[in-house]
Design an enzyme around this catalytic site. Structure first.
Site, PDB file in Angstrom:
ATOM      1  N   ARG A 161      17.893  89.266 -52.714  1.00 21.01           N
ATOM      2  CA  ARG A 161      19.140  88.892 -53.377  1.00 21.01           C
ATOM      3  C   ARG A 161      20.048  90.104 -53.564  1.00 21.01           C
ATOM      4  NH1 ARG A 161      22.555  84.811 -53.427  1.00 21.01           N
ATOM      5  NH2 ARG A 161      23.568  84.475 -55.425  1.00 21.01           N
TER       6      ARG A 161
ATOM      7  N   SER B 246      31.553  79.504 -47.342  1.00 21.84           N
ATOM      8  CA  SER B 246      30.453  80.282 -46.792  1.00 21.84           C
ATOM      9  C   SER B 246      29.600  79.380 -45.887  1.00 21.84           C
ATOM     10  CB  SER B 246      29.642  80.907 -47.927  1.00 21.84           C
ATOM     11  OG  SER B 246      28.712  81.841 -47.433  1.00 21.84           O
TER      12      SER B 246
ATOM     13  N   ASP C  41      36.839  90.327 -46.436  1.00 24.79           N
ATOM     14  CA  ASP C  41      35.543  89.694 -46.175  1.00 24.79           C
ATOM     15  C   ASP C  41      35.007  90.172 -44.830  1.00 24.79           C
ATOM     16  OD1 ASP C  41      33.340  88.075 -45.880  1.00 24.79           O
ATOM     17  OD2 ASP C  41      34.423  86.180 -46.061  1.00 24.79           O
TER      18      ASP C  41
ATOM     19  N   HIS D 146      33.417  88.908 -49.531  1.00 24.87           N
ATOM     20  CA  HIS D 146      33.052  87.509 -49.331  1.00 24.87           C
ATOM     21  C   HIS D 146      33.090  86.713 -50.627  1.00 24.87           C
ATOM     22  CE1 HIS D 146      31.374  84.151 -47.199  1.00 24.87           C
ATOM     23  NE2 HIS D 146      30.293  84.113 -47.957  1.00 24.87           N
ATOM     24  N   ASP D 147      32.876  87.382 -51.743  1.00 25.59           N
ATOM     25  CA  ASP D 147      32.899  86.705 -53.042  1.00 25.59           C
ATOM     26  C   ASP D 147      34.274  86.133 -53.389  1.00 25.59           C
ATOM     27  OD1 ASP D 147      30.301  86.813 -53.884  1.00 25.59           O
ATOM     28  OD2 ASP D 147      30.517  88.687 -54.991  1.00 25.59           O
TER      29      ASP D 147
END
Length: 395
Positions: free
Chosen positions: A209, A140, A312, A345-346
């Protein structure tokens, strides 16, 4: 938790801290040639692998499935260094650290950039007696940090791996990050960043968040994980008592997940640090000061691995392929390894079976590693984007 005092440090903004403290962890033994720097993601810490003295709020290393004895980044073979970046809040100086007047810096702390992170890491490695690195690996925004090493210190690292990263953020991600920052700054308890007393801007940080978590999921992963299911109670009005109409509607699993993640996060992270680090990510542009990404990377003579995930949308496969082409334009040997994944993305954190094998073989043998697959058939032919399925590397 080890820390290093790096002396006077001037940030790219022109402002300085007279004695910058950087918190770090090391794993394994240094033999002069085996140092691997791991760069953490936005809200990560120096605690990359499991160790007896973990960081508050992070009981396990954030990449513990990838880094450790016998794992992909094998601490039996490599001397692994991970440093908390300036601006963060896990022991390295940032807004919550004590300033010259004895109070927390708050927004008086200098603005930070990814380049500041890289230069502070170089200074730390000098303190540790580490010269040229075997590799820099990051995921990232940590991948942006790794790319900055290839640009800024091309002769100081043999191999660079950028995982789920890109040369810069696109407009959509910039906009979402802007909303996240505004959520913090409009919290009545933010108080211009001077909130280090009884009341912290927890509501704003929680919203920021939650937005981030939605960015890290793909539609497929969110649908599989939550769907439209309710969270075991008839209504969600309890969360917002000032909105009585909410009691008529269900409280859904996805809301429950976001609320839980936000509650955990505000216990361990600083709102000002979130502002600072997100701005650093927004600001990063690999080509800054150069005519192109290829020109920025032209001096890097080593091996590069670009690893992307099909699900992603934060850092896309196409962005990674453009990055790989920029490496190919210079003297670097490069592979772009695409993983077929719907985790969003995780994926770089939750799919060690996909990330581990190519990283392991890249560290050992460069782009010639057995599990390192390049999507481009040659330097001139277009890429096929043929993804590598997880099942090829499992077991």
């Amino acid at each position: 938790m080890p820390t290093a005092e790096l002396g006077r440090f001037e940030f790219e903004s022109g402002q300085a801290v007279e004695d910058l403290t950087v918190a770090y962890e090391t794993y394994g033994e240094f033999d002069g040639r085996n140092a691997v720097l791991v760069c953490h993601a936005l809200t990560g810490s120096q605690h990359v692998a499991d160790s007896p003295d973990g960081v508050a709020g992070q009981g396990h290393g954030w990449w513990r499935s990838v880094v450790g004895p016998g794992k992909a980044i094998d601490t039996n073979d490599y001397f692994v260094v991970c440093a908390n970046v300036p601006g963060s809040c896990y022991g390295t100086d940032g807004p919550s650290a004590e300033g010259p007047d004895g109070d927390p810096y708050g927004t008086d702390f200098p603005p930070v950039t990814v380049g500041d992170w890289t230069r502070s890491q170089r200074r730390l490695l000098d303190e540790l007696g580490v010269g040229r690195l075997h590799a820099v690996v990051g995921g990232s925004v940590g991948g942006m940090n790794a790319l900055d090493w290839a640009r800024r210190f091309p002769d100081d690292v043999r191999r660079v791996a950028a995982v789920a990263a890109a040369p810069r953020l696109d407009a959509q991600c910039l906009g979402l990050n802007a909303v996240a920052r505004r959520a913090i700054r409009t919290d009545p308890d933010w108080n211009g960043g001077d909130y280090y007393g009884d009341s912290h801007p927890d509501r704003g940080l929680a919203l920021a968040r939650q937005l981030g978590h939605l960015m890290y999921l793909s539609k497929d992963s969110a649908g599989r994980k939550f769907g439209r299911r309710t969270a075991g109670r008839e209504a969600g009005g309890d969360a917002f008592p000032s909105d009585p109409a909410a009691a008529f509607f269900p409280y859904r699993d996805v809301e429950s997940y976001l609320d839980y993640q936000a509650d955990q996060f505000v216990e361990r992270f600083d709102a000002n640090s979130y502002l600072y680090l997100v701005r650093a990510m927004d600001d990063y542009d690999l080509a800054a000061g150069y005519d192109s990404d290829a020109a920025a990377l032209a001096a890097f003579p080593g091996d590069a691995l670009v690893l992307s995930f099909t699900g992603d949308w934060h850092f896309t496969v196409d962005q990674s392929e453009d990055l790989a082409e920029s490496f190919r334009a210079g003297d670097a040997s490069v592979a772009h390894h695409v993983v077929d994944s719907d985790h969003g993305h995780d994926a770089f954190l939750v799919e060690p079976e996909s990330v581990g094998p190519p990283l392991r073989d890249f560290l050992a043998d460069g782009v010639a590693g057995r599990s390192v697959t390049d999507t481009a058939e040659s330097d001139t032919e277009p890429s096929s984007y043929a993804p590598v399925h997880n099942s090829l590397f499992s077991g």
